[in-house]
Every structure is written in structure tokens, then in C-alpha cells.
Write an enzyme that holds these catalytic residues in place. Structure first.
Site, PDB file in Angstrom:
ATOM      1  N   CYS B  86       0.842  -1.203   0.000  1.00  0.00           N
ATOM      2  CA  CYS B  86       0.000   0.000   0.000  1.00  0.00           C
ATOM      3  C   CYS B  86       0.880   1.258   0.000  1.00  0.00           C
ATOM      4  CB  CYS B  86      -0.969  -0.047   1.174  1.00  0.00           C
ATOM      5  SG  CYS B  86      -2.343   1.102   1.012  1.00  0.00           S
ATOM      6  N   HIS B 203      -3.442  -5.631   1.171  1.00  0.00           N
ATOM      7  CA  HIS B 203      -2.740  -5.823   2.448  1.00  0.00           C
ATOM      8  C   HIS B 203      -2.673  -7.299   2.856  1.00  0.00           C
ATOM      9  CE1 HIS B 203      -2.420  -1.622   3.919  1.00  0.00           C
ATOM     10  NE2 HIS B 203      -3.476  -1.424   3.162  1.00  0.00           N
ATOM     11  N   GLU B 205      -0.816  -8.614   4.995  1.00  0.00           N
ATOM     12  CA  GLU B 205      -0.602  -8.729   6.444  1.00  0.00           C
ATOM     13  C   GLU B 205      -1.902  -8.632   7.226  1.00  0.00           C
ATOM     14  OE1 GLU B 205      -0.554  -6.013   4.853  1.00  0.00           O
ATOM     15  OE2 GLU B 205      -0.848  -4.258   6.125  1.00  0.00           O
TER      16      GLU B 205
END
Lengths: 85, 230
Positions: B86, B203, B205
Site C-alpha cells: 500500500c 494488504h 498482512e
């Protein structure tokens, strides 16, 4: 060294979609400004810098644009004015 | 394998990245402060999401000049893996670690959603645990995610297999509605010429456990683990 006030225009490069500009064009059309064919929205930066002369001030700001102020991938810049400050 | 997660002023996914590495995967992770010039011997650098330096001027434009980024660039030049997520993708582009730029979403809205991305190249250190055509469900949250580059750069990226992820619909096919930001050629993630820098807007994560909606992000971290440890 003299002091200069340098103004720079930075706009999205032609051919790159500028959704803000398009939205504003559409709004202008709805107000009756039918002659508007393109609107580009960028930023206007005013710098006060020290340089030996106006030409050197212009050259410094061009380098700043190339390295930081404008993104060479997507934006064009033009030095609008170089004035003694 | 040790992960280093860079914290810039305005980063807000550094804790999520730390959680993904340290808690979900149980691997060593350290935060790397933006003013530091010490990578602390990490194997993988994560440039996390957020709004580094308030996105002033352009997203990622200022972060690129921070002291830690000079070390990250040297790490990348030496072949070290860098994962830009990002805002980290935006920073990697501004730093010249990846080509192109990320501009305001075409619909002018900040988009917070879960998207599908298709693996376009499984022969990278970030996707070795995937197959070409696999579709991952990963969250996005960004206002400036429209990948933009000139036609020559896009052709080169495609030709060299450097488009790693593309936004797709529920049938695994790109379409305008599945592309959340107007990215050229539906590009969600790309790798560097040497293959060691991945930038992506989604994302991974935040997709490490089924409990929170998707564990598909693990595939990227596990690929990295398999390749870097090998």
C-alpha cells in the site's frame, strides 16, 4: 546572492486520467460552460530562494521539480514566474 | 529469517505487519525507525501501509528521502527482499525501486474492501507457494492506488512477467467492476527487474487468519519464507 520568488505549476501529464479534472469539467458543463473541453487539476508551489540571478533561480527550481516537486512519471511542470523578492 | 518493518511518521500498518510476522508466523521481527540507518541485519524489509509524512506533496514522495530508505535502497540493490504494501508500494515507486506511480483512485473515493487478486506469476520469491491463476482474497484500504505507467513500461512489465497480481472478479477474470481504483491493466502488484522488490496495494498482512475473513495473505509470507530460507 539575491532573493527570488518562484512560482511553479505542476499538472497531470496529458493523456493521464485526471478524475478530479474530469469531475470539474462535468460540473462546468452543467453550469452551461459548454466550451470547456479539458480541465487538469494540479498544484501551485511558491518558493522563496536565494540565487545569484533569475536564471540560476529558474535552473534550481527546475532541478527541484525533477527530483521532488513533480513526479516525472505522471506530471508536467512549468515555471510560471521568477520575480525578485 | 528476520523481518524489519519500517515505521515512518504516519505509518499505520506497521503493527499489523509485525503481528503478521511475529504472531501469525512466529518469526523474528523488529521495527526500523525512519531516522535510523541500521537495518539490524534483517533479511526482509517491509515498507508498511499508512500515510507516511501525511501523504504531503504525493503519497510516498517524502518518505523516500528518510535516512532508513537509503539503507533500504542499498539492501534492495544487493538483492535483498523488500515487500512494499500500500503506502509501501507508493514509497517504492517514488524511490525508483519499482516503475510507475500510484495516483488518486479513478472514482475519487477512498476504497476499503476485500478484493480478489489473481496470481499472474508464481515463479517469484513472493509467490512460489502459489500457482498461476490462484485467486487470493485480500483487503484493500487506499485512496491513491491507481497504478499508472506509460505504455512501453506496461508492455515491458507484462513481457517480463513482472505483473504479479491483477484484480479479478468472482470468476477469476479481470473486469472494470473488479478493479477498485482504475489501475492500468488491472494491475494490483508488480516486482522489480531483479525480482526482489514486490509492491502491491492490497494488504496481505491483514489476511493472516481465517478468523478475520481470510488467511490468503499467508501465501505471500510463506512463499518468501520458503525461498529466502532455502
Amino acid at each position: 546572492m539575491s532573493r527570488f520568488r518562484v512560482a511553479v505549476h505542476i499538472v497531470p501529464r496529458k493523456g493521464i486520467l485526471d478524475p478530479q479534472g474530469k469531475a470539474v469539467s462535468d460540473a462546468l458543463h452543467s453550469l452551461g460552460f459548454d466550451g470547456v473541453s479539458d480541465t487538469r487539476i494540479g498544484r501551485h508551489i511558491v518558493l522563496h530562494i536565494a540565487a545569484p540571478d533569475a536564471k540560476a533561480a529558474d535552473a534550481q527550481v527546475r532541478e527541484m521539480c525533477g527530483r521532488l516537486l513533480a513526479n516525472p512519471v505522471t506530471e508536467d511542470f512549468e515555471i510560471a514566474t521568477v520575480e525578485s523578492a | 529469517m528476520k523481518f524489519g518493518i519500517v515505521t515512518f511518521p504516519g505509518s499505520n500498518c506497521d503493527y499489523d505487519s509485525y503481528h503478521a510476522v511475529a504472531d501469525s508466523l512466529g518469526l523474528p521481527a523488529v521495527y526500523l525507525w525512519h531516522k535510523s540507518t541500521d537495518l539490524q541485519g534483517v533479511d526482509v524489509v517491509v515498507l508498511p501501509g499508512g500515510f507516511s509524512y501525511g501523504d504531503y506533496l504525493r503519497a510516498g514522495a517524502i518518505a523516500r528521502f528518510s535516512p532508513i530508505m537509503q539503507e533500504v535502497a542499498a539492501h534492495a540493490r544487493a538483492g535483498g527482499p523488500v515487500l512494499g504494501i500500500c503506502n509501501g508500494f507508493q514509497i517504492a515507486c517514488e524511490a525508483g525501486l519499482l516503475p510507475g506511480a500510484l495516483l488518486r483512485n479513478a472514482n475519487l473515493q477512498f476504497v476499503s474492501d476485500t478484493v480478489r487478486i489473481r496470481v499472474e506469476n508464481a515463479d517469484t520469491m513472493f509467490t512460489s507457494r502459489c500457482e498461476v491463476g490462484d485467486v487470493l482474497r485480500i483487503p484493500i484500504a487506499h485512496g491513491d492506488g491507481r497504478f499508472t505507467a506509460d505504455a512501453d513500461t506496461l508492455d515491458r512489465l507484462e513481457g517480463e512477467g513482472r505483473v504479479v497480481f491483477r484484480y479479478v472478479n468472482e470468476h477469476g477474470v479481470p473486469d472494470a467492476n473488479a478493479n477498485p481504483n482504475g489501475s492500468m491493466r488491472d494491475i494490483a502488484g508488480i516486482i522489480s527487474e531483479e525480482g526482489n522488490v514486490l509492491g502491491l496495494m492490497p494488504h496481505p498482512e491483514r489476511a493472516m487468519e481465517d478468523l478475520i475473513g481470510s488467511a490468503d495473505g499467508r501465501r505471500i509470507f510463506e512463499s518468501l519464507l520458503a525461498r529466502v530460507s532455502a
